[in-house]
Motif scaffolding. Structure first.
Motif, mmCIF file in Angstrom:
data_model
loop_
_atom_site.group_PDB
_atom_site.id
_atom_site.type_symbol
_atom_site.label_atom_id
_atom_site.label_comp_id
_atom_site.label_asym_id
_atom_site.label_seq_id
_atom_site.Cartn_x
_atom_site.Cartn_y
_atom_site.Cartn_z
ATOM 1 N N CYS A 1 0.824 -1.207 0.000
ATOM 2 C CA CYS A 1 0.000 0.000 0.000
ATOM 3 C C CYS A 1 0.866 1.268 0.000
ATOM 4 N N GLU A 2 1.802 1.327 0.925
ATOM 5 C CA GLU A 2 2.636 2.519 1.057
ATOM 6 C C GLU A 2 3.511 2.751 -0.170
ATOM 7 N N ARG A 3 3.992 1.672 -0.792
ATOM 8 C CA ARG A 3 4.794 1.813 -2.018
ATOM 9 C C ARG A 3 4.010 2.472 -3.136
ATOM 10 N N ASN A 4 2.691 2.351 -3.060
ATOM 11 C CA ASN A 4 1.843 2.865 -4.128
ATOM 12 C C ASN A 4 1.061 4.115 -3.715
ATOM 13 N N GLY A 5 1.594 4.826 -2.719
ATOM 14 C CA GLY A 5 1.029 6.113 -2.317
ATOM 15 C C GLY A 5 -0.159 6.051 -1.392
ATOM 16 N N GLY A 6 -0.452 4.880 -0.848
ATOM 17 C CA GLY A 6 -1.609 4.731 0.021
ATOM 18 C C GLY A 6 -1.339 5.148 1.457
ATOM 19 N N LYS A 7 -2.387 5.517 2.131
ATOM 20 C CA LYS A 7 -2.346 5.842 3.558
ATOM 21 C C LYS A 7 -2.865 4.637 4.323
ATOM 22 N N VAL B 1 -7.429 -4.828 12.205
ATOM 23 C CA VAL B 1 -7.887 -4.401 10.885
ATOM 24 C C VAL B 1 -6.933 -3.355 10.336
ATOM 25 N N MET B 2 -6.645 -3.459 9.043
ATOM 26 C CA MET B 2 -5.835 -2.458 8.355
ATOM 27 C C MET B 2 -6.632 -1.933 7.171
ATOM 28 N N HIS B 3 -6.712 -0.619 7.052
ATOM 29 C CA HIS B 3 -7.314 0.013 5.880
ATOM 30 C C HIS B 3 -6.201 0.697 5.100
ATOM 31 N N CYS B 4 -6.176 0.476 3.812
ATOM 32 C CA CYS B 4 -5.240 1.134 2.899
ATOM 33 C C CYS B 4 -6.080 1.976 1.949
ATOM 34 N N ILE B 5 -5.875 3.265 1.954
ATOM 35 C CA ILE B 5 -6.650 4.154 1.093
ATOM 36 C C ILE B 5 -5.704 4.775 0.076
ATOM 37 N N LEU B 6 -5.962 4.500 -1.196
ATOM 38 C CA LEU B 6 -5.145 5.028 -2.283
ATOM 39 C C LEU B 6 -5.654 6.399 -2.708
ATOM 40 N N PRO B 7 -4.757 7.249 -3.215
ATOM 41 C CA PRO B 7 -5.183 8.585 -3.634
ATOM 42 C C PRO B 7 -6.085 8.574 -4.862
ATOM 43 N N GLU B 8 -6.022 7.517 -5.677
ATOM 44 C CA GLU B 8 -6.880 7.414 -6.859
ATOM 45 C C GLU B 8 -7.167 5.938 -7.131
ATOM 46 N N PRO B 9 -8.264 5.641 -7.822
ATOM 47 C CA PRO B 9 -8.586 4.242 -8.129
ATOM 48 C C PRO B 9 -7.512 3.586 -8.992
ATOM 49 N N ARG B 10 -7.284 2.302 -8.744
ATOM 50 C CA ARG B 10 -6.336 1.505 -9.501
ATOM 51 C C ARG B 10 -6.961 0.162 -9.834
#
Length: 134
Positions: free
Chosen positions: A14-20, A37-46
């Motif tokens: 997640c972090e490698r791809n800009g996610g929080k 629980v872990m949530h990974c939120i990306l800045p844009e859809p992939r």
């Protein structure tokens, strides 16, 4: 792999791809146990391609709308209960012939949720496309 190792791999992915990343514990009333629980939120859809080859799980992140693989992560889930769900899969293939459990799911997503119970034997991952983030 144990649950903490899987979570660390997903967190790194997640972090490698800009996610929080947000990690928290909550009480799961269905199992009457605590769940991490872990949530990974990306800045844009992939685009995510989820491949399960008899328990060897491969996550491939593609450029939006393309087939170019941007990143890949492999998780050995052969000795654990690992469930994957997508809220809006674009395609799904499965091959159950001759004892194989191979499946491929392609999904557009911007949020990845991963969780495991405190005993670490049951894990689940969900790829979600949250419309309000578009």
């Amino acid at each position: 792999m144990n649950a903490k190792d899987v979570m660390e791999k997903l967190k790194s992915f997640c972090e490698r791809n800009g996610g929080k990343v947000h990690v928290f514990d909550w009480y799961n009333e269905n199992y009457e146990k605590f769940e991490t629980v872990m949530h990974c939120i990306l800045p844009e859809p992939r685009s995510l391609v989820f491949v399960n080859d008899n328990g060897l799980v491969k996550l491939q992140l593609h450029k939006k709308g393309g087939r170019l693989i941007v990143d890949e992560e492999v998780i050995d889930a052969r000795n654990i209960e690992f469930f994957f769900t997508a809220n809006e899969p674009r395609s799904f293939q499965t091959d159950l012939a001759y004892g194989s459990t191979e499946s491929v799911v392609v999904v557009e997503f911007n949020k990845l949720e991963f969780g495991y119970l405190e005993d670490g034997r049951k894990m689940s991952m969900v790829a979600v496309l949250e419309r309000w983030r578009r």
